[in-house]
Design a protein around this motif. Structure first.
Motif, mmCIF file in Angstrom:
data_model
loop_
_atom_site.group_PDB
_atom_site.id
_atom_site.type_symbol
_atom_site.label_atom_id
_atom_site.label_comp_id
_atom_site.label_asym_id
_atom_site.label_seq_id
_atom_site.Cartn_x
_atom_site.Cartn_y
_atom_site.Cartn_z
ATOM 1 N N ILE A 148 -11.427 -11.731 -11.479
ATOM 2 C CA ILE A 148 -10.817 -10.982 -10.376
ATOM 3 C C ILE A 148 -11.247 -9.538 -10.544
ATOM 4 C CG2 ILE A 148 -8.651 -10.278 -9.288
ATOM 5 C CD1 ILE A 148 -7.397 -12.813 -10.454
ATOM 6 N N GLN A 206 -11.499 -5.253 -9.727
ATOM 7 C CA GLN A 206 -10.510 -4.202 -9.924
ATOM 8 C C GLN A 206 -9.630 -3.965 -8.711
ATOM 9 O OE1 GLN A 206 -13.552 -1.674 -11.194
ATOM 10 N NE2 GLN A 206 -13.777 -0.542 -9.283
ATOM 11 N N GLY A 255 -8.609 -6.520 -6.798
ATOM 12 C CA GLY A 255 -7.906 -7.769 -6.538
ATOM 13 C C GLY A 255 -8.751 -8.816 -5.838
ATOM 14 N N GLN A 306 -11.592 -11.817 -5.438
ATOM 15 C CA GLN A 306 -12.108 -12.907 -6.270
ATOM 16 C C GLN A 306 -13.611 -12.735 -6.436
ATOM 17 O OE1 GLN A 306 -10.558 -15.700 -7.588
ATOM 18 N NE2 GLN A 306 -8.508 -15.144 -6.890
ATOM 19 N N LYS A 332 -9.235 -10.354 -15.421
ATOM 20 C CA LYS A 332 -9.229 -9.315 -14.406
ATOM 21 C C LYS A 332 -9.862 -8.048 -14.974
ATOM 22 C CE LYS A 332 -6.105 -7.331 -11.000
ATOM 23 N NZ LYS A 332 -4.730 -7.256 -10.530
#
Length: 164
Positions: free
Chosen positions: A14, A16, A18, A20, A53
């Protein structure tokens, strides 16, 4: 786990903001995080494949600490305050104790009412239950009996809590 500690073959990445970025190897994901000047953090290690993430780890830790601190502030700890009585208590003394218990209950605390028996008073335990009943009755407008009067050795105890 962060950065080089992530040893999985594949991870779901993911970005930075948000978005995908898909499934890729952990090494590629780490390189993308380094390009952005941020850290690769494993968010959901139990997922298949694990979710990572790209974020600033220091900022992430700070945010978590802030959330915990705010949650702690909003918590209300209920304390148990004790009011001790004796079987031969006079009405004015009982009213004073009722006033103290009323103050505790209005603050949101539980109140433990203890009737202590000494010496010959032990022989008349069952006839002293009316004192606790009067105590509860005088506080019935703001309190309810949480635990009914119970004899434990030389004491008879009862718990009162605020009405909901």
């Amino acid at each position: 786990m962060i950065n080089e500690q992530i040893r999985d073959r594949e991870v779901r990445l993911i970005g930075q903001n948000g978005e995908q970025l898909g499934i890729m190897s952990a090494r590629d994901a780490y390189l993308k995080a380094q390009e952005a000047g941020l850290d690769l953090v494993k968010i959901a290690p139990t997922a298949k494949p694990p979710v990572c993430k790209i974020i600033d780890y220091g900022k992430y830790r700070y945010e978590l600490a802030r959330k915990e601190k705010d949650a702690k502030k909003k918590q209300k700890t209920i304390e148990i305050k004790e009011v001790r009585l004796s079987p031969n208590i006079d009405t004015n003394d009982l009213n004073t104790k009722v006033g103290a218990a009323r103050k505790f209950i209005s603050k949101g605390d539980k109140v433990k009412v203890t009737l202590r028996f000494r010496g010959r008073e032990m022989a008349h335990m069952n006839s002293s239950k009316h004192i606790l009943d009067e105590f509860a009755e005088s506080l019935s407008d703001i309190a309810v009996i949480d635990k009914a009067p119970k004899v434990e050795g030389r004491t008879m105890t009862m718990f009162l809590t605020a009405k909901r």
